[in-house]
Design a protein around this motif. Structure first.
Motif, short mmCIF file in Angstrom:
data_model
loop_
_atom_site.label_atom_id
_atom_site.label_comp_id
_atom_site.label_asym_id
_atom_site.label_seq_id
_atom_site.Cartn_x
_atom_site.Cartn_y
_atom_site.Cartn_z
N VAL A 60 0.86 -1.19 0.00
CA VAL A 60 0.00 0.00 0.00
C VAL A 60 0.90 1.24 0.00
O VAL A 60 0.75 2.13 -0.84
CB VAL A 60 -0.94 0.00 1.23
CG1 VAL A 60 -1.61 1.35 1.40
CG2 VAL A 60 -1.99 -1.09 1.07
N CYS A 61 1.82 1.27 0.94
CA CYS A 61 2.78 2.38 1.00
C CYS A 61 4.07 1.90 0.34
O CYS A 61 4.80 1.10 0.91
CB CYS A 61 3.02 2.80 2.44
SG CYS A 61 4.17 4.17 2.61
N ILE A 62 4.28 2.38 -0.86
CA ILE A 62 5.43 1.91 -1.64
C ILE A 62 6.73 2.43 -1.03
O ILE A 62 7.71 1.70 -0.93
CB ILE A 62 5.29 2.37 -3.11
CG1 ILE A 62 4.00 1.78 -3.70
CG2 ILE A 62 6.49 1.95 -3.94
CD1 ILE A 62 3.42 2.62 -4.81
N CYS A 63 6.73 3.67 -0.59
CA CYS A 63 7.95 4.27 -0.01
C CYS A 63 8.46 3.45 1.16
O CYS A 63 9.65 3.25 1.33
CB CYS A 63 7.68 5.68 0.47
SG CYS A 63 7.22 6.84 -0.80
N ALA A 114 3.16 4.46 7.52
CA ALA A 114 2.74 4.80 6.16
C ALA A 114 2.55 6.31 6.06
O ALA A 114 2.11 6.95 7.01
CB ALA A 114 1.43 4.10 5.82
N GLY A 115 2.92 6.86 4.93
CA GLY A 115 2.72 8.29 4.73
C GLY A 115 3.94 9.12 5.10
O GLY A 115 3.95 10.33 4.90
N SER A 116 4.96 8.47 5.65
CA SER A 116 6.14 9.23 6.07
C SER A 116 7.31 9.05 5.11
O SER A 116 8.44 9.41 5.43
CB SER A 116 6.54 8.83 7.49
OG SER A 116 6.85 7.44 7.51
N CYS A 151 7.33 10.46 -0.72
CA CYS A 151 6.20 11.04 -1.47
C CYS A 151 5.24 11.76 -0.54
O CYS A 151 4.27 12.36 -1.00
CB CYS A 151 5.48 10.00 -2.32
SG CYS A 151 4.22 9.04 -1.44
N GLY A 152 5.49 11.68 0.77
CA GLY A 152 4.65 12.39 1.72
C GLY A 152 3.23 11.85 1.79
O GLY A 152 2.32 12.56 2.19
N GLY A 153 3.06 10.61 1.41
CA GLY A 153 1.74 9.99 1.50
C GLY A 153 0.88 10.22 0.29
O GLY A 153 -0.29 9.84 0.27
N ARG A 154 1.43 10.82 -0.74
CA ARG A 154 0.63 11.11 -1.93
C ARG A 154 0.11 9.83 -2.58
O ARG A 154 -0.99 9.78 -3.08
CB ARG A 154 1.44 11.91 -2.95
CG ARG A 154 0.76 13.21 -3.30
CD ARG A 154 1.58 14.10 -4.22
NE ARG A 154 3.01 13.89 -4.14
CZ ARG A 154 3.76 13.48 -5.17
NH1 ARG A 154 3.19 13.23 -6.34
NH2 ARG A 154 5.05 13.34 -5.03
#
Ligand code: FES
Length: 71
Positions: A15-18, A46-48, A51-54
């Motif tokens: 879900v969070c690729i980063c 996630a979101g950190s 991409c900043g969660g984009r």
């Protein structure tokens, strides 16, 4: 789809690729009570990423919405 196949897919799908966080982890924290985007992000990281969660935020919101429908 069988539950087992769904489980395998959830483990494989990020879900969070980063941060390489699989859908199974997001679903687990939601089932453990993380009922908002902020709570899911805090519990999983996630979101950190860069991409900043984009990229992951819309997917997390979808999973939260789906879990609300189950209730
Ligand atoms: S995909 Fe989640 S922070 Fe980039």
């Amino acid at each position: 789809m069988s539950d087992l196949n769904q489980e395998v897919l959830d483990k494989l799908t990020k879900v969070c690729i980063c941060k390489a966080i699989p859908r199974s982890t997001i679903k687990r924290v939601i089932s453990e009570g993380a009922a908002s985007l902020e709570k899911v992000q805090k519990a999983t990281g996630a979101g950190s990423g860069p991409c900043g969660g984009r990229r992951c935020t819309p997917k997390i919101l979808e999973l939260l919405e789906a879990s609300n429908k189950d209730k």
